[in-house]
Design a protein around this motif. Structure first.
Motif, PDB file in Angstrom:
ATOM      1  N   ALA A 434      13.062  38.371  98.044  1.00 31.59           N
ATOM      2  CA  ALA A 434      11.732  38.027  98.551  1.00 31.59           C
ATOM      3  C   ALA A 434      11.720  36.619  99.145  1.00 31.59           C
ATOM      4  N   ALA A 435      12.379  35.671  98.464  1.00 28.77           N
ATOM      5  CA  ALA A 435      12.414  34.296  98.961  1.00 28.77           C
ATOM      6  C   ALA A 435      13.126  34.227 100.310  1.00 28.77           C
ATOM      7  N   LEU A 436      14.236  34.945 100.433  1.00 36.68           N
ATOM      8  CA  LEU A 436      14.979  34.934 101.695  1.00 36.68           C
ATOM      9  C   LEU A 436      14.180  35.573 102.824  1.00 36.68           C
ATOM     10  N   VAL A 437      13.548  36.717 102.554  1.00 32.52           N
ATOM     11  CA  VAL A 437      12.852  37.413 103.637  1.00 32.52           C
ATOM     12  C   VAL A 437      11.616  36.638 104.093  1.00 32.52           C
ATOM     13  N   LEU A 438      10.993  35.858 103.210  1.00 32.42           N
ATOM     14  CA  LEU A 438       9.854  35.048 103.622  1.00 32.42           C
ATOM     15  C   LEU A 438      10.262  33.981 104.635  1.00 32.42           C
ATOM     16  N   LEU A 439      11.524  33.560 104.577  1.00 31.91           N
ATOM     17  CA  LEU A 439      12.010  32.575 105.545  1.00 31.91           C
ATOM     18  C   LEU A 439      12.044  33.137 106.966  1.00 31.91           C
ATOM     19  N   THR A 440      12.048  34.472 107.086  1.00 29.17           N
ATOM     20  CA  THR A 440      12.145  35.067 108.421  1.00 29.17           C
ATOM     21  C   THR A 440      10.842  34.943 109.209  1.00 29.17           C
ATOM     22  N   LEU A 441       9.710  34.749 108.538  1.00 29.98           N
ATOM     23  CA  LEU A 441       8.431  34.717 109.243  1.00 29.98           C
ATOM     24  C   LEU A 441       8.345  33.575 110.258  1.00 29.98           C
ATOM     25  N   PRO A 442       8.610  32.330 109.859  1.00 26.27           N
ATOM     26  CA  PRO A 442       8.575  31.271 110.883  1.00 26.27           C
ATOM     27  C   PRO A 442       9.685  31.410 111.914  1.00 26.27           C
ATOM     28  N   VAL A 443      10.830  31.966 111.501  1.00 32.28           N
ATOM     29  CA  VAL A 443      11.947  32.116 112.433  1.00 32.28           C
ATOM     30  C   VAL A 443      11.598  33.120 113.535  1.00 32.28           C
ATOM     31  N   ALA A 444      10.987  34.245 113.163  1.00 32.41           N
ATOM     32  CA  ALA A 444      10.662  35.288 114.143  1.00 32.41           C
ATOM     33  C   ALA A 444       9.734  34.766 115.231  1.00 32.41           C
ATOM     34  N   TRP A 445       8.870  33.815 114.901  1.00 32.69           N
ATOM     35  CA  TRP A 445       7.931  33.287 115.893  1.00 32.69           C
ATOM     36  C   TRP A 445       8.559  32.191 116.769  1.00 32.69           C
ATOM     37  N   ARG A 446       9.860  31.937 116.562  1.00 30.21           N
ATOM     38  CA  ARG A 446      10.565  30.983 117.405  1.00 30.21           C
ATOM     39  C   ARG A 446      11.516  31.676 118.392  1.00 30.21           C
ATOM     40  N   VAL A 447      11.588  33.003 118.296  1.00 27.90           N
ATOM     41  CA  VAL A 447      12.457  33.758 119.212  1.00 27.90           C
ATOM     42  C   VAL A 447      11.781  33.830 120.579  1.00 27.90           C
ATOM     43  N   ARG A 448      12.572  33.618 121.613  1.00 27.35           N
ATOM     44  CA  ARG A 448      12.097  33.774 122.984  1.00 27.35           C
ATOM     45  C   ARG A 448      12.982  34.819 123.668  1.00 27.35           C
ATOM     46  N   ALA A 449      12.355  35.799 124.319  1.00 26.91           N
ATOM     47  CA  ALA A 449      13.096  36.913 124.884  1.00 26.91           C
ATOM     48  C   ALA A 449      13.953  36.501 126.072  1.00 26.91           C
ATOM     49  N   GLN A 450      13.505  35.527 126.870  1.00 25.74           N
ATOM     50  CA  GLN A 450      14.236  35.115 128.067  1.00 25.74           C
ATOM     51  C   GLN A 450      14.579  33.635 127.966  1.00 25.74           C
ATOM     52  N   PRO A 451      15.713  33.222 128.576  1.00 24.88           N
ATOM     53  CA  PRO A 451      16.086  31.813 128.538  1.00 24.88           C
ATOM     54  C   PRO A 451      15.052  30.935 129.225  1.00 24.88           C
TER      55      PRO A 451
END
Length: 451
Positions: A434-451
């Motif tokens: 649970a602790a590890l997967v919660l870290l994915t929330l801020p990371v997912a909102w930093r992904v950009r589809a195009q350079p």
């Protein structure tokens, strides 16, 4: 970017045999990995190799890291055709060694070659996709890859057991070798096409230190995996090995991956963290059902089937949706579903809820993983210049391998430290997930589809 006219589908004449051959190679790699788990007790007993039991798994994992890095480096320098052929050859050598082994030491060496070859094959296939498939088909081909990777989780253990019982465990390896040759034949036309393409050569992301660093990283990950067998020294060795792996791994990733910099680094970080969380929990789900609810092994394993089917179906659906649903939106939805599913698992464990309720959470988590994995692959290739495709695809695979192996090892240490099946061991493992997967929330909102 593809250098060929855009075909209309994965099974169009221009791509048919590439799609078939690539999918079969991925299927066989996954089948071999799962089949070994089923037949290892028999192999260990016949070859009197109990002392090397864990090493037969760990050696393959460590070799996969080296094969992935070396294959990606080679693909960036000379194109994917040569590392793909070399990976197939090395994988075949490993299958023959393991399948004909009369001593456990030879079997382990064969497993090492299998990991080395499979790592090179997987990263080379990502570069093949980048060179031969148009970007519009990337979600579909990566969804197909995810599906064929998961099918063995449904049939692999049973099929491997039947082969071992009716013929011999040797044929689990030798039979796969025959099928690998057939798959290699299917992909030969694509290899010839790739050999005729001009190559751009590797850029500054590749260096002469990259393969030696992968060896150090593999040793670090191997140390974490084996630390649990060292008694009182387990935690110091695990922490030290993690430190070694961390230092060696940093140059094997694009700049900014470890801080989830916006764009492709965040996409690779997302895949590594979500793999760490998901596979740490998955490893202990069947054991929880067996120990707490007295389920038979086959019944306890059904939850893995639920997750595998959900993952496969979700991967196929996102592939069919293609660009109609943006990459960023798909990744964020997948992340929310993965977080929801793993938090659900923690809740069911804390409240001692019935296994069917837990299976609902695992289904949700599987759907999330099926959305995340193919779309991360698509985003990584979208950000990769021709001379970086092998390096970046390799980094993505290493994030999976190193993240999952390390988290499972740490979960095992926590399980033992908190009393195992008679204490709070399961709770500790699920809290970790649970602790590890919660870290994915801020990371997912930093992904950009195009350079």
């Amino acid at each position: 970017m593809s250098t060929t006219p855009a075909p209309q589908g994965l099974l169009s004449p221009a791509l048919l045999w590439t799609t078939v051959g690539s999918s079969v190679l991925i299927f066989l790699g996954a089948f071999e990995s799962l089949a070994v788990t089923t037949i290892m007790p028999t192999v260990s007993r016949e070859l009197d190799g109990q002392a090397l039991y864990a090493l037969a798994f760990s050696a393959t994992l460590a070799a996969s890291i080296v094969g992935t890095v070396a294959g990606g480096f080679w693909a960036d320098r000379a194109g994917p055709a040569r590392p793909l052929l070399a990976g197939i050859l090395v994988f075949l050598v490993g299958l023959v060694l393991s399948g004909s082994a009369a001593h456990m030491e030879v079997f382990v060496v064969g497993r090492f070659f299998q990991g080395l070859g499979s790592g090179a094959i997987n990263v080379a296939l990502y570069v093949v996709v980048a060179r031969l498939y148009p970007a519009s088909l990337h979600p579909r081909i990566f969804g197909l890859f995810a599906t064929v990777w998961l099918i063995p989780s449904l049939i692999g253990p049973v099929l491997a057991g039947l082969i071992a019982d009716t013929l011999s465990w040797h044929w689990v390896f030798l039979g796969v070798g025959v099928l690998v040759l057939i798959a290699a034949g299917a992909i030969i036309p694509s290899v010839l096409t790739l050999l005729r393409m001009p190559e751009h050569g590797a850029d500054a992301t590749s260096s002469r230190w990259i393969v030696p660093l992968s060896l150090v990283a593999a040793v670090g990950v191997l140390g974490v995996s084996l630390a649990g067998e060292l008694g009182p020294l387990a935690w110091p060795v695990a922490v030290g090995a993690l430190g070694v792996a961390f230092v060696a791994l940093r140059p094997l990733f694009p700049r900014g991956t470890f801080r989830a910099a916006r764009g492709m680094p965040a996409a690779i970080a997302l895949r590594g963290v979500v793999a760490s969380a998901f596979f740490a929990v998955e490893a202990f789900q069947p054991l929880l059902f067996q120990e707490r609810f007295d389920y038979q092994p086959w019944a306890a394993g059904l939850i893995l089937t639920v997750g595998g089917v959900a993952w496969a179906v979700s991967s196929e659906v996102q592939g069919r949706l293609g660009d109609r649903v943006g990459h960023e939106a798909t990744l964020r939805l997948g992340t929310v579903l993965a977080v929801t599913g793993l938090l659900w698992q923690l809740t069911t464990t804390l409240l001692w809820l019935a296994p069917p309720i837990a299976a609902i959470g695992w289904l949700v988590a599987g759907v999330g993983m099926g959305l995340i994995y193919p779309r991360v692959s698509t985003v990584v290739l979208a950000h990769s210049a021709p001379g970086e495709q092998g390096f970046n695809s390799g980094a993505m695979s290493i994030a999976d391998l190193a993240g999952a192996a390390s988290s499972i090892a740490i979960a095992g240490l926590l399980f033992s430290a908190f009393g195992g099946v008679e204490g709070a061991g399961f709770t500790a493992v699920f809290v970790l997930g649970a602790a590890l997967v919660l870290l994915t929330l801020p990371v997912a909102w930093r992904v950009r589809a195009q350079p």
